[in-house]
Write a protein that holds these residues in place. Structure first.
Motif: not given
Length: 187
Positions: A25-43
């Motif tokens: 339910x929430x994985x995509x939302x959390x991933x997108x938020x974190x990705x936009x903050x860290x700017x690295x897909x693996x991180x």
């Protein structure tokens, strides 16, 4: 479809498989938020996984006073801020986001130009403070209303609005300093 509260109740009764529903339910939302903050897909993938592990471990501390998504987002926010504090240099080669070309028959020169513009935007975005980056991501990427942003950040709604305005102003300044100044294209 079960509510978050019903799923959490199942988990607390020992149904570990129910946690998969929360993750889905929430994985995509959390991933997108974190990705936009860290700017690295693996991180972002690693941090997303860490957030869900931590959420599972701390599920008993969720009291239901706010939406579960807000509680989960707060965990993600705190984990991301900790990560960014430890990572002093922002030298990722990953792009902020893939921005598809508007024209299918784009010339190589146009393609190169838009790639350079994305790099300028990415550089300017990475120069923003974590606080400003976060409010821009919440407002522009997730399209959260200021009320929800305020709840997620633990600040007043008026403070969220002011922070967003200042973040946009700072972002515009940073873009105008880069070669070619992209400010006019973002307004």
């Amino acid at each position: 479809m079960q509510t978050d509260q019903e799923i959490i109740q199942r988990i607390s009764q020992g149904d570990i498989e129910a946690y998969r529903e929360i993750i889905q339910r929430y994985q995509r939302m959390i991933f997108v938020f974190i990705y936009k903050m860290v700017n690295n897909a693996q991180d972002a993938e690693d941090l997303t996984q860490e957030v869900f592990v931590k959420a599972y471990e701390k599920l008993s501390s969720y009291r239901g006073e706010s939406q579960f998504s807000t509680w989960l987002h707060t965990l993600a926010r705190n984990r991301t801020i900790d990560f960014l504090r430890r990572r002093k240099m922002h030298d990722s080669d990953e792009q902020l986001a893939y921005i598809p070309s508007q024209a299918r028959d784009e010339s190589p020169q146009d393609s190169l130009l838009s790639k350079e513009q994305r790099k300028e935007i990415e550089r300017a975005f990475s120069m923003l403070s974590d606080t400003y980056r976060e409010v821009i991501v919440l407002r522009c990427t997730h399209e959260y209303p200021f009320e929800k942003i305020a709840a997620l950040l633990g600040i007043a709604e008026s403070t969220a609005r002011v922070r967003y305005l200042r973040a946009r102003q700072e972002f515009a300044k940073l873009l105008s300093r880069t070669e070619g100044g992209l400010v006019h294209e973002l307004q």
